[in-house]
Design a protein around this motif. Structure first.
Motif, PDB file in Angstrom:
ATOM      1  N   LYS A  52      -2.207 -26.415 -25.422  1.00  0.00           N
ATOM      2  CA  LYS A  52      -1.014 -26.797 -26.168  1.00  0.00           C
ATOM      3  C   LYS A  52      -0.123 -25.575 -26.344  1.00  0.00           C
ATOM      4  CE  LYS A  52      -3.364 -30.462 -28.755  1.00  0.00           C
ATOM      5  NZ  LYS A  52      -3.422 -31.316 -27.642  1.00  0.00           N
ATOM      6  N   THR A  53       1.123 -25.716 -25.949  1.00  0.00           N
ATOM      7  CA  THR A  53       2.108 -24.656 -26.115  1.00  0.00           C
ATOM      8  C   THR A  53       3.322 -25.269 -26.808  1.00  0.00           C
ATOM      9  OG1 THR A  53       3.366 -25.029 -24.075  1.00  0.00           O
ATOM     10  CG2 THR A  53       1.353 -23.696 -23.877  1.00  0.00           C
ATOM     11  N   PRO A  54       4.233 -24.450 -27.309  1.00  0.00           N
ATOM     12  CA  PRO A  54       5.440 -25.025 -27.914  1.00  0.00           C
ATOM     13  C   PRO A  54       6.268 -25.855 -26.923  1.00  0.00           C
ATOM     14  CG  PRO A  54       5.205 -22.721 -28.538  1.00  0.00           C
ATOM     15  CD  PRO A  54       4.159 -23.005 -27.495  1.00  0.00           C
ATOM     16  N   GLN A  55       6.141 -25.559 -25.638  1.00  0.00           N
ATOM     17  CA  GLN A  55       6.941 -26.256 -24.636  1.00  0.00           C
ATOM     18  C   GLN A  55       6.298 -27.563 -24.152  1.00  0.00           C
ATOM     19  OE1 GLN A  55       5.788 -23.065 -24.209  1.00  0.00           O
ATOM     20  NE2 GLN A  55       7.625 -21.860 -24.555  1.00  0.00           N
ATOM     21  N   ARG A  93       9.484 -28.411 -18.705  1.00  0.00           N
ATOM     22  CA  ARG A  93       8.715 -27.968 -19.879  1.00  0.00           C
ATOM     23  C   ARG A  93       7.391 -27.337 -19.449  1.00  0.00           C
ATOM     24  NH1 ARG A  93       7.236 -32.281 -22.666  1.00  0.00           N
ATOM     25  NH2 ARG A  93       8.342 -33.805 -21.440  1.00  0.00           N
TER      26      ARG A  93
END
Length: 136
Positions: A52-55, A93
């Motif tokens: 999980k990343t912010p993007q 993304r």
């Protein structure tokens, strides 16, 4: 013929949706494990699952010979359907997420970032498509 109260019907629909969602998550995890095993057989090193990343969330992050592969795993009836399920926005993304991850890790800074697809279809061998969207 008696009808159940609206509240009961709504609760039943909510419960059915939750069951379908849980089964979809289990199926997705199984697909990702199968995809990872397939990639390892092809010489890739798996660096992460469901990152999980912010993007974006990256299904699989894999490494092979200077290439950092962001692997989107799709279980569909055929390859065309799998390719079409990943929108241009999602691809962008995913690409930004991979570049961000690579920038934070000295051992990955010089890597070429690539978006791959690993398509799974019932009764067929997994199909790995390196650079599935040709940089787009």
């Amino acid at each position: 013929m008696s009808r159940a109260p609206a509240q009961t019907r709504t609760e039943a629909r909510t419960q059915a949706r939750a069951i379908r969602g849980a089964e979809a998550r289990r199926s997705g995890r199984r697909a990702e494990l199968l995809a990872a095993a397939w990639l390892m057989l092809k010489g890739y090193r798996i660096l992460g699952f469901r990152l999980k990343t912010p993007q974006a969330e990256i299904d699989l992050l894999a490494w092979k010979r200077g290439v950092l592969a962001v692997v989107e795993v799709k279980r569909r009836a055929d390859l065309t359907a799998a390719l079409e399920t990943v929108s241009l926005d999602q691809r962008e993304r995913l690409r930004r997420a991979a570049i961000s991850l690579a920038a934070r890790r000295p051992d990955l800074k010089a890597a070429t970032v690539r978006l791959d697809l690993l398509a799974l279809a019932p009764g067929r061998a997994p199909r790995h498509v390196p650079d599935a969207w040709k940089g787009g």
